[in-house]
Design an enzyme around this catalytic site. Structure first.
Site, PDB file in Angstrom:
ATOM      1  N   TYR A  15       0.863  -1.190   0.000  1.00 11.34           N
ATOM      2  CA  TYR A  15       0.000   0.000   0.000  1.00 11.34           C
ATOM      3  C   TYR A  15       0.893   1.232   0.000  1.00 11.34           C
ATOM      4  O   TYR A  15       1.516   1.549   1.007  1.00 11.34           O
ATOM      5  CB  TYR A  15      -0.903  -0.047   1.233  1.00 11.34           C
ATOM      6  N   LYS A  18      -1.730  -1.644  -3.691  1.00 10.13           N
ATOM      7  CA  LYS A  18      -2.706  -0.557  -3.765  1.00 10.13           C
ATOM      8  C   LYS A  18      -1.914   0.711  -4.044  1.00 10.13           C
ATOM      9  O   LYS A  18      -1.167   1.190  -3.192  1.00 10.13           O
ATOM     10  CB  LYS A  18      -3.485  -0.435  -2.454  1.00 10.13           C
TER      11      LYS A  18
END
Length: 307
Positions: A145, A173
């Site tokens: 992320y 992400k």
């Protein structure tokens, strides 16, 4: 689209629209677990393809370790295998991230979301070692992320490509908000032979374009309030239906922007309360949405036929 991330063991496909779900709270800041269960059931019925629990939108910095674990446990229990559960277990302490990830594995989460360490500003080599250590320590798929707007530290594309070669690290992400960076990353991963590594958007405004360019879904704030439409957007974009993608994107574009008129998750929690989906609580240092911004946010929701 053939490139799909799979969680180990259960082999659930991780792709499509995955709301980074809020944590319902009462006005005194205590956690509303019955409200969370109801919200999870609503997301399943509305077509969400997965759930991300205790991420940025879930106020992860202000829940205790005990609450963090209970939120993961309750979510896995309530979802009961219907869609994948991705547990936010990252942090700026490698050992703490490993411990939280062990817990997520024990209670049956399908994957973990691991944020770039914040505040301590690791080097690229430090980021690589951090994520590699987590992946090697716990047999649970890792989704990286990168959200430099919050962490300050920014993971370079070359580091992501290196990490894509580590067993157990299945995707990222990308919340940089840069379509250029996202598409270059997808291209670099393909050129390096990492065809099974998934790139998920973490930016609702650019998610549709990233999926049209080969992204595999969206870990979304907007999906909190528009789960059905965001599911349909992901289906359209990932199947190269440009016309339908454009239609939904324009329907939701004001909502995408309104979700960030103040720091996330302030606007989305206010919107969900206005929609009758959650109780009104939020924890300090976050405060309720400024009164001057409530009508503009309500107007965006009405424009998208969400109110």
């Amino acid at each position: 689209m053939t490139n799909k991330a799979h969680s180990q063991g259960s082999k659930k496909t991780i792709q499509g629209s995955m709301p980074a779900i809020v944590t319902p709270m009462f006005e005194d800041g205590s956690l509303d677990y019955p409200g969370l269960r109801a919200l999870l059931d609503w997301h399943v019925s509305e077509g969400s393809d997965g759930i991300v629990i205790v991420g940025t939108s879930g106020e992860s910095p202000t829940v205790s370790v005990e609450e963090h674990c209970e939120l993961i446990r309750v979510t896995v229990e309530q979802i009961a295998g219907r869609i994948p559960v991705i547990a936010g277990t990252g942090g700026n302490s490698t050992q703490e991230a490993i411990e939280l990830t062990h817990f997520a594995k024990k209670v049956g989460a399908d994957a973990s979301l691991q944020v770039v360490p914040y505040y301590n500003k690791p080097t690229q080599e430090g980021m690589y070692a951090h994520f590699k250590k987590i992946a090697e320590s716990v047999d649970l798929p890792v989704i990286l992320y990168n959200v430099p707007g919050r962490t300050v530290a920014d993971m370079a594309g070359d580091t992501v490509v290196r990490l894509a070669g580590v067993p157990g690290i299945i995707g990222i992400k990308d919340a940089t908000g840069s379509l250029e960076r996202g598409t270059l990353l997808i291209n670099d991963l393909k050129r390096a032979g990492h065809h099974e590594f998934s790139v998920f958007s973490g930016d609702d405004l650019t998610a549709a374009m990233l999926m049209l360019m080969g992204g595999h879904g969206n870990i979304s704030v907007t999906a909190n309030v528009a789960p059905r439409l965001m599911h349909e957007l992901c289906v359209a974009a990932m199947s190269d239906d440009v016309k339908r993608t454009r239609e939904i994107q324009y329907q939701l574009i004001a909502v995408h922007k309104a979700m960030f008129i103040e720091a996330n998750p302030i606007p989305v929690k206010w919107a969900l309360h206005e929609m009758g989906k959650i109780t009104a609580g939020i924890r300090l240092p976050l405060t309720p949405l400024s009164s001057s911004l409530r009508e503009p946010l309500k107007a965006a929701l009405k424009q998208a036929n969400l109110l």
